[in-house]
Write an enzyme that holds these catalytic residues in place. Sequence first.
Site, PDB file in Angstrom:
ATOM      1  NE  ARG B  38     105.669  33.648  58.076  1.00 27.68           N
ATOM      2  CZ  ARG B  38     104.944  34.178  57.206  1.00 27.68           C
ATOM      3  NH1 ARG B  38     103.623  33.956  56.928  1.00 27.68           N
ATOM      4  NH2 ARG B  38     105.484  34.819  56.160  1.00 27.68           N
ATOM      5  CG  ASP B 147     117.812  38.112  64.603  1.00 25.32           C
ATOM      6  OD1 ASP B 147     117.903  39.295  63.942  1.00 25.32           O
ATOM      7  OD2 ASP B 147     116.825  37.604  64.858  1.00 25.32           O
TER       8      ASP B 147
END
Lengths: 207, 282
Positions: B38, B147
Amino acid sequence: MPLIRNTLLEHQGDDQPAGFQALFDALHNPEAAARRLAARGLVDAPGGSTALVERLEEESESSVREALITSLAAIADVTAVTALIDCLRSEDAALRNDAIEALKTAGSQHPALIQDALQDYDADVRILAVGILESLKHPDVELWLIDLLEHDSHLNVCACAVDLLCELGTERAVPALELCLERFPNEDYLRFVVDLAIKRLRGESSL
Amino acid sequence: MSQTPAITQEDFVKFREFFYRKTGIHFDDSKRYFVDKRLVERIEMTAAGNFRNYFVNLRFQTSGDELQSLVNAMTVNETYFFREEYQLKCLVTHMLEEVTRRKTDSEPIRIWSMPSSSGEEPYSIAMYLLEYWKGIEEWDVELFASDIDTNILERAKRGLYSPRSVHNLPLALLEKYFTRQKNGDYQLIDDIRQSVEFSRVNLMSASDVKAYKGFDIIFCRNLLIYFDDLSRRQAADTFFDALNPGGMICLGHSESMSRISSLFNVRKFPEAIVYQKPLEAR
């Protein structure tokens, strides 16, 4: 439909975060919730650890103490770690336990302070400090434990050190284990754990 | 041909410490491949060229946009409707009964789902309340869902789900609350979508969580497993302040508040173990 969508929290969230001075002041607020919030918010404040330590010395509400200790563990500077070690002397078991948990993370920032705690005048503090070593992941932990076996005058401190060496020691600890038995010759329990440790460190036991 | 940016062990450790300080999420060495992959994607997307340049930008960017993009890339969002349904059963059979016993008529019940991921959990709670809780006729319920990942929050608000996400739903509820799309996906009906308030929250940020108070029930499932001990304790403190006295928190099946904090009481209901803020807590 009785499910209500409320945006109240979003508007509250738009408020500016409290300034550090307001948080320092709130450490002395009569409301425990306000003191907890201040304790959490002062993690990033310059001088935060000193204020948190001072509050910890006075605080009687357990939930606030837990927040203070968690923040001191997060700051983990010399002031914070020293104060956490001082908590090991407390008569309050909950406070001691919280401090132990905190030192398992914060202690790794200042291994020399933990090493000092292993030489503390109070055997109970030395015992608790041994318990913290397991989480410290410091390359010299085995040497510190060997030093305890060679020099510490308290049987229980040595027994704790033997237990931990059993977990993370190597064969180089064997002479110190044997010496420890000589220093406490009539202690059956110690003989049992030392024998077990020596077997394990020499690879003679799968226990 | 451009070369793939290399991430050294030193880079990994440096990044890991930075990311932990910002989010509370700790990556151990076994996650190296996941993190490297990533990081390389973000380095390429931002045209930073190498880790060093990327990391400088990440640390000193005033807007924080790149940190948010990285958080979005690093967080795991795997879930489905009615996951760990025993806790939802516990909610409607026992927990809400206790909550309503203490409340006056004027106060709505407030429930927080954190992390909400793509919305399956808060929407499941909404459906469960409507389908299986008699009290819904008498009580107002406010559902909040948060979130740290802004992309996933947008997905949650859209309410469009794959067959995999809805596989655990009874057929009757699937037909009642979703519209099947031509491509096989399922669109959640507006009534349910509009019953949940979504927000971006970093649980480790005192200013983010400051406004989150007065909750009766919190669902925080399978998040704390990504935190280290210290971050778990900080999260526990945050939840303690977010709950009303007597409020309860549901964790994932492999998580235990007792190993994190002594502030909560353990409540053993027939369906599930939950953790309760003491009634006398101040």
